[in-house]
Design a protein around this motif. Structure first.
Motif, PDB file in Angstrom:
ATOM      1  N   GLU A  61      63.970  -5.284  11.893  1.00 44.04           N
ATOM      2  CA  GLU A  61      63.651  -4.271  10.884  1.00 44.04           C
ATOM      3  C   GLU A  61      63.031  -4.916   9.649  1.00 44.04           C
ATOM      4  O   GLU A  61      62.033  -4.437   9.110  1.00 44.04           O
ATOM      5  CB  GLU A  61      64.916  -3.509  10.500  1.00 44.04           C
ATOM      6  N   GLU A  62      63.606  -6.024   9.213  1.00 43.40           N
ATOM      7  CA  GLU A  62      63.085  -6.735   8.047  1.00 43.40           C
ATOM      8  C   GLU A  62      61.659  -7.232   8.305  1.00 43.40           C
ATOM      9  O   GLU A  62      60.786  -7.110   7.450  1.00 43.40           O
ATOM     10  CB  GLU A  62      64.008  -7.910   7.732  1.00 43.40           C
ATOM     11  N   GLU A  63      61.434  -7.785   9.494  1.00 45.01           N
ATOM     12  CA  GLU A  63      60.098  -8.277   9.843  1.00 45.01           C
ATOM     13  C   GLU A  63      59.084  -7.143   9.908  1.00 45.01           C
ATOM     14  O   GLU A  63      57.939  -7.296   9.471  1.00 45.01           O
ATOM     15  CB  GLU A  63      60.141  -9.029  11.172  1.00 45.01           C
ATOM     16  N   ALA A  64      59.500  -5.979  10.427  1.00 41.25           N
ATOM     17  CA  ALA A  64      58.609  -4.833  10.510  1.00 41.25           C
ATOM     18  C   ALA A  64      58.214  -4.351   9.119  1.00 41.25           C
ATOM     19  O   ALA A  64      57.030  -4.055   8.865  1.00 41.25           O
ATOM     20  CB  ALA A  64      59.267  -3.700  11.301  1.00 41.25           C
ATOM     21  N   VAL A  65      59.172  -4.274   8.213  1.00 42.75           N
ATOM     22  CA  VAL A  65      58.873  -3.839   6.842  1.00 42.75           C
ATOM     23  C   VAL A  65      57.983  -4.867   6.147  1.00 42.75           C
ATOM     24  O   VAL A  65      57.014  -4.511   5.469  1.00 42.75           O
ATOM     25  CB  VAL A  65      60.169  -3.584   6.042  1.00 42.75           C
ATOM     26  N   LEU A  66      58.269  -6.146   6.344  1.00 45.39           N
ATOM     27  CA  LEU A  66      57.440  -7.203   5.760  1.00 45.39           C
ATOM     28  C   LEU A  66      56.008  -7.094   6.270  1.00 45.39           C
ATOM     29  O   LEU A  66      55.044  -7.168   5.499  1.00 45.39           O
ATOM     30  CB  LEU A  66      58.024  -8.582   6.082  1.00 45.39           C
ATOM     31  N   ASP A  67      55.866  -6.897   7.583  1.00 47.40           N
ATOM     32  CA  ASP A  67      54.528  -6.762   8.170  1.00 47.40           C
ATOM     33  C   ASP A  67      53.800  -5.558   7.585  1.00 47.40           C
ATOM     34  O   ASP A  67      52.614  -5.640   7.247  1.00 47.40           O
ATOM     35  CB  ASP A  67      54.641  -6.643   9.693  1.00 47.40           C
ATOM     36  N   LEU A  68      54.510  -4.439   7.433  1.00 46.17           N
ATOM     37  CA  LEU A  68      53.922  -3.237   6.849  1.00 46.17           C
ATOM     38  C   LEU A  68      53.424  -3.506   5.433  1.00 46.17           C
ATOM     39  O   LEU A  68      52.301  -3.147   5.066  1.00 46.17           O
ATOM     40  CB  LEU A  68      54.951  -2.104   6.846  1.00 46.17           C
ATOM     41  N   TYR A  69      54.240  -4.158   4.632  1.00 43.07           N
ATOM     42  CA  TYR A  69      53.864  -4.470   3.254  1.00 43.07           C
ATOM     43  C   TYR A  69      52.661  -5.409   3.222  1.00 43.07           C
ATOM     44  O   TYR A  69      51.745  -5.242   2.421  1.00 43.07           O
ATOM     45  CB  TYR A  69      55.027  -5.103   2.497  1.00 43.07           C
ATOM     46  N   MET A  70      52.672  -6.411   4.098  1.00 35.66           N
ATOM     47  CA  MET A  70      51.553  -7.360   4.125  1.00 35.66           C
ATOM     48  C   MET A  70      50.260  -6.661   4.539  1.00 35.66           C
ATOM     49  O   MET A  70      49.193  -6.943   3.986  1.00 35.66           O
ATOM     50  CB  MET A  70      51.879  -8.537   5.035  1.00 35.66           C
ATOM     51  N   GLN A  71      50.339  -5.741   5.492  1.00 36.15           N
ATOM     52  CA  GLN A  71      49.161  -4.971   5.894  1.00 36.15           C
ATOM     53  C   GLN A  71      48.647  -4.143   4.725  1.00 36.15           C
ATOM     54  O   GLN A  71      47.442  -4.085   4.481  1.00 36.15           O
ATOM     55  CB  GLN A  71      49.489  -4.053   7.069  1.00 36.15           C
ATOM     56  N   ALA A  72      49.561  -3.499   4.009  1.00 39.09           N
ATOM     57  CA  ALA A  72      49.167  -2.659   2.872  1.00 39.09           C
ATOM     58  C   ALA A  72      48.467  -3.482   1.795  1.00 39.09           C
ATOM     59  O   ALA A  72      47.592  -2.967   1.093  1.00 39.09           O
ATOM     60  CB  ALA A  72      50.393  -1.974   2.289  1.00 39.09           C
ATOM     61  N   LEU A  73      48.816  -4.760   1.707  1.00 39.82           N
ATOM     62  CA  LEU A  73      48.203  -5.635   0.700  1.00 39.82           C
ATOM     63  C   LEU A  73      47.014  -6.413   1.253  1.00 39.82           C
ATOM     64  O   LEU A  73      46.445  -7.248   0.560  1.00 39.82           O
ATOM     65  CB  LEU A  73      49.262  -6.610   0.153  1.00 39.82           C
ATOM     66  N   GLY A  74      46.673  -6.173   2.517  1.00 43.79           N
ATOM     67  CA  GLY A  74      45.532  -6.867   3.135  1.00 43.79           C
ATOM     68  C   GLY A  74      45.806  -8.331   3.386  1.00 43.79           C
ATOM     69  O   GLY A  74      44.898  -9.160   3.343  1.00 43.79           O
ATOM     70  N   MET A  75      47.039  -8.675   3.651  1.00 42.51           N
ATOM     71  CA  MET A  75      47.404 -10.082   3.827  1.00 42.51           C
ATOM     72  C   MET A  75      47.510 -10.500   5.284  1.00 42.51           C
ATOM     73  O   MET A  75      47.829 -11.632   5.572  1.00 42.51           O
ATOM     74  CB  MET A  75      48.743 -10.359   3.118  1.00 42.51           C
ATOM     75  N   ASN A  76      47.252  -9.601   6.236  1.00 45.24           N
ATOM     76  CA  ASN A  76      47.373  -9.931   7.649  1.00 45.24           C
ATOM     77  C   ASN A  76      46.016 -10.226   8.295  1.00 45.24           C
ATOM     78  O   ASN A  76      45.883 -10.179   9.496  1.00 45.24           O
ATOM     79  CB  ASN A  76      48.054  -8.789   8.424  1.00 45.24           C
ATOM     80  N   GLY A  77      45.046 -10.500   7.497  1.00 44.81           N
ATOM     81  CA  GLY A  77      43.720 -10.780   8.041  1.00 44.81           C
ATOM     82  C   GLY A  77      42.921  -9.504   8.223  1.00 44.81           C
ATOM     83  O   GLY A  77      43.357  -8.412   7.858  1.00 44.81           O
ATOM     84  N   PRO A  78      41.745  -9.623   8.810  1.00 37.72           N
ATOM     85  CA  PRO A  78      40.884  -8.433   8.965  1.00 37.72           C
ATOM     86  C   PRO A  78      41.488  -7.438   9.939  1.00 37.72           C
ATOM     87  O   PRO A  78      42.145  -7.784  10.900  1.00 37.72           O
ATOM     88  CB  PRO A  78      39.579  -8.999   9.508  1.00 37.72           C
TER      89      PRO A  78
END
Length: 84
Positions: free
Chosen positions: A66-83
């Motif tokens: 759950e923590e990893e999923a929320v972290l991934d969501l936040y990183m996507q929202a900030l454009g931090m997961n690459g293109p």
């Protein structure tokens, strides 16, 4: 027991002394843990990552997911997961 203003002084003193002993033990254990991190660092391990691994091991698998999923969501929202 002596009674000072409605306080059981002997019992109060015993609680305080027990807490003081435990605080000292906690300090000694904390120092021991620091030494282990320093030893691990001296052997090429990253102490910050070791702390993270220890933190993760304390959690249940579903909590980590759950923590990893929320972290991934936040990183996507900030454009931090690459293109996209």
């Amino acid at each position: 027991m002596s009674d000072a203003g409605g306080i059981a002084a002997d019992q109060l003193r015993a609680f305080i002394e027990r807490i003081e002993r435990l605080e000292e033990e906690k300090k000694v254990i904390g120092d021991d843990i620091k030494e282990i991190y320093a030893e691990a660092k001296g052997n090429g391990f990253d102490a910050k990552i070791l702390r993270k691994v220890i933190s993760l091991r304390k959690k249940q698998p579903h909590e980590r997911e759950e923590e990893e999923a929320v972290l991934d969501l936040y990183m996507q929202a900030l454009g931090m997961n690459g293109p996209d």
